[in-house]
Design an enzyme around this catalytic site. Structure first.
Site, PDB file in Angstrom:
ATOM      1  CD  GLU A 183       6.229  -1.328  -0.491  1.00 46.61           C
ATOM      2  OE1 GLU A 183       6.383  -0.157  -0.830  1.00 46.61           O
ATOM      3  OE2 GLU A 183       6.697  -2.293  -1.128  1.00 46.61           O
ATOM      4  NE  ARG A 204      10.428  -0.341  -0.688  1.00 41.99           N
ATOM      5  CZ  ARG A 204      11.686  -0.252  -1.130  1.00 41.99           C
ATOM      6  NH1 ARG A 204      12.681  -0.098  -0.274  1.00 41.99           N
ATOM      7  NH2 ARG A 204      11.955  -0.299  -2.411  1.00 41.99           N
ATOM      8  CB  SER A 218       4.617  -1.369  -4.536  1.00 39.53           C
ATOM      9  OG  SER A 218       5.332  -0.950  -5.677  1.00 39.53           O
TER      10      SER A 218
END
EC number: 1.3.1.98
Length: 300
Positions: free
Chosen positions: A294, A174, A224
């Protein structure tokens, strides 16, 4: 800023507005106004506009589909650049495709599956744009953008455009170089693989259905919120801590998936920040695990 707005309008490089509500451009439906909002009509328009923005020496921020993003209730000073519908070109050369940053990742995955091109099945159900996916190295189901990227056309912090190879991007979970350097992807070249059309379509559909059945898209959300502290999973830790359904204001930990925070109506960025901090504190106290977000936080 009035002079900059006029200069951008005189350049005729796209849509220019003032005090644009950014909640209208994020999947969380949260965010204050943009001092100047610039939606370029092309990459050439973006280059010309960036030259004017650089000359004015004002801060700027690039926005795609607005997923994975929390923008301050106070909004953003300077210029917000929206990679919108004018940056959705798609060129195909066999298994190699060149696609604009504003292109929907889900739409791209669907189109490629119908052509029998494999590599984007993991993106079934991932909200957001191609540019944002490159920036975040978006992924799911054991794959991510780094597995298919050849190179990215990047708007650098000084306003110049540069091609960066996959190796240049410093991809990890990520994460990409762009998050550290401040660059923004304006188009990308992907290398896909020819495969069985029916198999590819079935895998993509299965990934879409999995997300539909396990994630709360009935309310505005960003995707998320926390990175998984591998080998553990953020959603499982939050659920086991008993926080599912906990709210601050109209920001609520989803009762369907605990790694999602949903906007039940009029949630503010501050509601979400307070809820994130409450989750982090609770998980650390219970499990001595530090959860990292995130989602990208923008503004004061």
């Amino acid at each position: 800023m009035i002079d900059l707005k006029k200069k951008l309008q005189d350049l005729n490089v796209g849509r220019i507005t003032e005090n644009e509500p950014l909640k209208n451009h994020t999947t969380w439906k949260i965010g204050g106004p943009a001092q100047i909002f610039f939606e370029p009509d092309s990459i050439e328009g973006l280059k010309k506009g960036m030259s004017a923005i650089a000359d004015a020496d004002v801060p700027w921020f690039v926005l795609g589909k607005g997923s994975n993003l929390l923008i301050s209730d106070k909004g953003l000073e300077g210029v917000v650049i929206k990679m919108g519908d004018n940056l959705t070109h798609l060129e195909e050369d066999g298994e190699t495709i060149t696609v604009g940053a504003g292109y929907s990742l889900i739409k791209l995955a669907t189109i490629m599956s119908k052509k029998g091109l494999s590599g984007l099945e993991f993106a079934g159900g991932i909200p957001g744009s191609v540019g944002g996916a490159v920036f975040m190295n978006a992924g799911a189901h054991g794959s991510d953008i780094s597995n298919i990227l050849v190179k990215a056309h990047v708007l650098m912090p000084d306003g110049t455009l540069k091609w960066l190879s996959k190796d240049d991007m410093d991809f990890s979970y990520r994460t990409s170089r762009l998050q550290n350097d401040g660059g923004v992807c304006v188009e990308a070249i992907f290398k896909l693989t020819t495969g069985d059309k029916d198999t590819i379509k079935q895998e993509l559909q299965a990934n879409k259905e999995y997300r539909r059945n396990t994630q709360p898209w009935n309310y505005p959300c960003c995707g998320s919120v926390f990175r998984n502290p591998l080998p553990q999973h953020a959603g499982k830790l939050i659920e086991e801590s008993g926080l599912k359904g906990f709210s601050i204001g109209d920001a609520q930990i989803s009762e369907m998936h605990a790694n999602f925070i949903v906007n039940k109506g009029e949630a503010t960025a501050q509601n979400v920040i307070d809820l994130i901090q409450h989750i982090q504190q609770t998980i650390y106290e219970k499990y001595q695990v530090t959860l990292e977000t995130e989602v990208e936080r923008i503004g004061n």
